[in-house]
Design a protein around this motif. Structure first.
Motif, PDB file in Angstrom:
ATOM      1  N   LEU A  28       0.829  -1.210   0.000  1.00 15.91           N
ATOM      2  CA  LEU A  28       0.000   0.000   0.000  1.00 15.91           C
ATOM      3  C   LEU A  28       0.860   1.255   0.000  1.00 15.91           C
ATOM      4  O   LEU A  28       0.451   2.300  -0.525  1.00 15.91           O
ATOM      5  CB  LEU A  28      -0.927   0.016   1.222  1.00 15.91           C
ATOM      6  CG  LEU A  28      -2.074  -0.984   1.228  1.00 15.91           C
ATOM      7  CD1 LEU A  28      -2.860  -0.886   2.533  1.00 15.91           C
ATOM      8  CD2 LEU A  28      -2.980  -0.779   0.039  1.00 15.91           C
TER       9      LEU A  28
ATOM     10  N   GLN B 225     -10.740  -3.014  -3.105  1.00 14.43           N
ATOM     11  CA  GLN B 225     -11.165  -2.474  -1.803  1.00 14.43           C
ATOM     12  C   GLN B 225      -9.995  -2.244  -0.838  1.00 14.43           C
ATOM     13  O   GLN B 225     -10.208  -2.020   0.354  1.00 14.43           O
ATOM     14  CB  GLN B 225     -12.183  -3.431  -1.159  1.00 14.43           C
ATOM     15  CG  GLN B 225     -13.458  -3.588  -1.944  1.00 14.43           C
ATOM     16  CD  GLN B 225     -14.203  -2.271  -2.092  1.00 14.43           C
ATOM     17  OE1 GLN B 225     -14.339  -1.516  -1.144  1.00 14.43           O
ATOM     18  NE2 GLN B 225     -14.645  -1.985  -3.305  1.00 14.43           N
ATOM     19  N   ARG B 226      -8.776  -2.293  -1.344  1.00 13.78           N
ATOM     20  CA  ARG B 226      -7.608  -2.181  -0.462  1.00 13.78           C
ATOM     21  C   ARG B 226      -7.595  -0.881   0.338  1.00 13.78           C
ATOM     22  O   ARG B 226      -7.072  -0.835   1.440  1.00 13.78           O
ATOM     23  CB  ARG B 226      -6.319  -2.360  -1.255  1.00 13.78           C
ATOM     24  CG  ARG B 226      -6.023  -1.285  -2.259  1.00 13.78           C
ATOM     25  CD  ARG B 226      -4.832  -1.692  -3.146  1.00 13.78           C
ATOM     26  NE  ARG B 226      -4.478  -0.648  -4.080  1.00 13.78           N
ATOM     27  CZ  ARG B 226      -5.086  -0.421  -5.244  1.00 13.78           C
ATOM     28  NH1 ARG B 226      -6.088  -1.208  -5.617  1.00 13.78           N
ATOM     29  NH2 ARG B 226      -4.701   0.557  -6.025  1.00 13.78           N
ATOM     30  N   HIS B 227      -8.209   0.165  -0.198  1.00 10.78           N
ATOM     31  CA  HIS B 227      -8.250   1.444   0.510  1.00 10.78           C
ATOM     32  C   HIS B 227      -9.141   1.395   1.755  1.00 10.78           C
ATOM     33  O   HIS B 227      -9.056   2.256   2.619  1.00 10.78           O
ATOM     34  CB  HIS B 227      -8.719   2.564  -0.438  1.00 10.78           C
ATOM     35  CG  HIS B 227     -10.128   2.387  -0.906  1.00 10.78           C
ATOM     36  ND1 HIS B 227     -10.457   1.539  -1.942  1.00 10.78           N
ATOM     37  CD2 HIS B 227     -11.288   2.925  -0.459  1.00 10.78           C
ATOM     38  CE1 HIS B 227     -11.768   1.572  -2.130  1.00 10.78           C
ATOM     39  NE2 HIS B 227     -12.297   2.405  -1.233  1.00 10.78           N
ATOM     40  N   THR B 228     -10.004   0.370   1.855  1.00 11.11           N
ATOM     41  CA  THR B 228     -10.909   0.276   3.019  1.00 11.11           C
ATOM     42  C   THR B 228     -10.266  -0.446   4.202  1.00 11.11           C
ATOM     43  O   THR B 228     -10.822  -0.439   5.291  1.00 11.11           O
ATOM     44  CB  THR B 228     -12.207  -0.467   2.650  1.00 11.11           C
ATOM     45  OG1 THR B 228     -11.900  -1.825   2.332  1.00 11.11           O
ATOM     46  CG2 THR B 228     -12.919   0.198   1.480  1.00 11.11           C
ATOM     47  N   TYR B 229      -9.111  -1.067   3.975  1.00 12.31           N
ATOM     48  CA  TYR B 229      -8.464  -1.813   5.058  1.00 12.31           C
ATOM     49  C   TYR B 229      -7.904  -0.848   6.100  1.00 12.31           C
ATOM     50  O   TYR B 229      -7.246   0.138   5.768  1.00 12.31           O
ATOM     51  CB  TYR B 229      -7.352  -2.709   4.500  1.00 12.31           C
ATOM     52  CG  TYR B 229      -6.569  -3.385   5.588  1.00 12.31           C
ATOM     53  CD1 TYR B 229      -7.165  -4.344   6.386  1.00 12.31           C
ATOM     54  CD2 TYR B 229      -5.259  -3.026   5.849  1.00 12.31           C
ATOM     55  CE1 TYR B 229      -6.467  -4.948   7.416  1.00 12.31           C
ATOM     56  CE2 TYR B 229      -4.554  -3.629   6.871  1.00 12.31           C
ATOM     57  CZ  TYR B 229      -5.159  -4.591   7.655  1.00 12.31           C
ATOM     58  OH  TYR B 229      -4.467  -5.182   8.673  1.00 12.31           O
ATOM     59  N   GLN B 230      -8.169  -1.167   7.348  1.00 20.65           N
ATOM     60  CA  GLN B 230      -7.639  -0.385   8.475  1.00 20.65           C
ATOM     61  C   GLN B 230      -6.418  -1.123   9.014  1.00 20.65           C
ATOM     62  O   GLN B 230      -6.542  -2.232   9.542  1.00 20.65           O
ATOM     63  CB  GLN B 230      -8.700  -0.215   9.556  1.00 20.65           C
ATOM     64  CG  GLN B 230      -9.916   0.537   9.060  1.00 20.65           C
ATOM     65  CD  GLN B 230     -11.075   0.489  10.041  1.00 20.65           C
ATOM     66  OE1 GLN B 230     -10.981  -0.100  11.110  1.00 20.65           O
ATOM     67  NE2 GLN B 230     -12.169   1.133   9.671  1.00 20.65           N
ATOM     68  N   SER B 231      -5.266  -0.528   8.876  1.00 20.19           N
ATOM     69  CA  SER B 231      -4.004  -1.220   9.165  1.00 20.19           C
ATOM     70  C   SER B 231      -3.835  -1.655  10.616  1.00 20.19           C
ATOM     71  O   SER B 231      -2.977  -2.477  10.908  1.00 20.19           O
ATOM     72  CB  SER B 231      -2.810  -0.361   8.734  1.00 20.19           C
ATOM     73  OG  SER B 231      -2.815   0.863   9.448  1.00 20.19           O
TER      74      SER B 231
END
Length: 190
Positions: free
Chosen positions: A24, A71-77
């Motif tokens: 990311l 949807q990778r932008h929705t992942y909360q690290s």
């Protein structure tokens, strides 16, 4: 769950999480490694749940990878990556199962009592009787090789031993017998 499997799961989580976060951040090599490792992880996860449907597993792996990429932008690290991955995989799997069940609902179950099956059983019985009658008109040197090789599935060598004929006589008997049957059938249909 054993301590070893928990540790392995935690290691997989740590490796996938690290590669994904680095991906990311713009590390293309890390993202490529993440996709390869995630593919193997998803394949195992889905294969356990969709045992016996290997084609669907492969299709779902690809769909999940695409959905996760989109949807990778929705992942909360700060959240476990595998929980996010498994949630997406479950939704894709549920979609597949719904689609399969709706397609299956369109199919009418075949009832063994249908007239179609009764007619085919009668026709098969009639055909066996007709064939037996035709074969009885042939001399043994033609009939026996046809019965043993063509109907019972024995080899030419096995038929030769069984009938006391030579292998070439068995082959000639089959050829001449089938030719004689074809002539008889041709005459009866005229």
């Amino acid at each position: 769950m054993t301590r070893e499997s928990t540790m392995a799961r935690n290691d997989a989580e740590a490796v996938l999480h690290d590669l994904f976060v680095r991906g990311l951040g713009g590390d293309a090599a890390a993202y490529r490694d993440f996709l390869q490792k995630l593919s193997a992880h998803l394949r195992a996860y889905l294969a356990r749940r969709l045992f016996g449907w290997p084609d669907e597993v492969e299709d779902l792996v690809q769909e999940c990878l695409l959905a996760m990429h989109n949807q990778r932008h929705t992942y909360q690290s700060d959240q476990p990556l595998t929980a996010w991955v498994h949630a997406i995989a479950r939704y894709k799997m549920i979609d597949l199962l719904r689609a399969k069940s709706s397609r299956e609902a369109l199919h009418e179950p075949l009832d063994d009592e249908l007239a179609v099956f009764a007619e085919s059983a009668t026709e098969a019985s009639d055909a066996r009787r007709d064939l037996s009658g035709l074969l009885e008109t042939l001399p043994d040197r033609h009939r026996l090789p046809i019965v043993h090789v063509k109907l019972q599935g024995l080899s030419v060598a096995e038929t030769a031993k069984l009938t006391g004929m030579s292998e070439s006589a068995v082959k000639v008997g089959i050829h001449r017998g089938l030719k004689a049957l074809a002539l008889k059938i041709g005459k009866s249909s005229s």
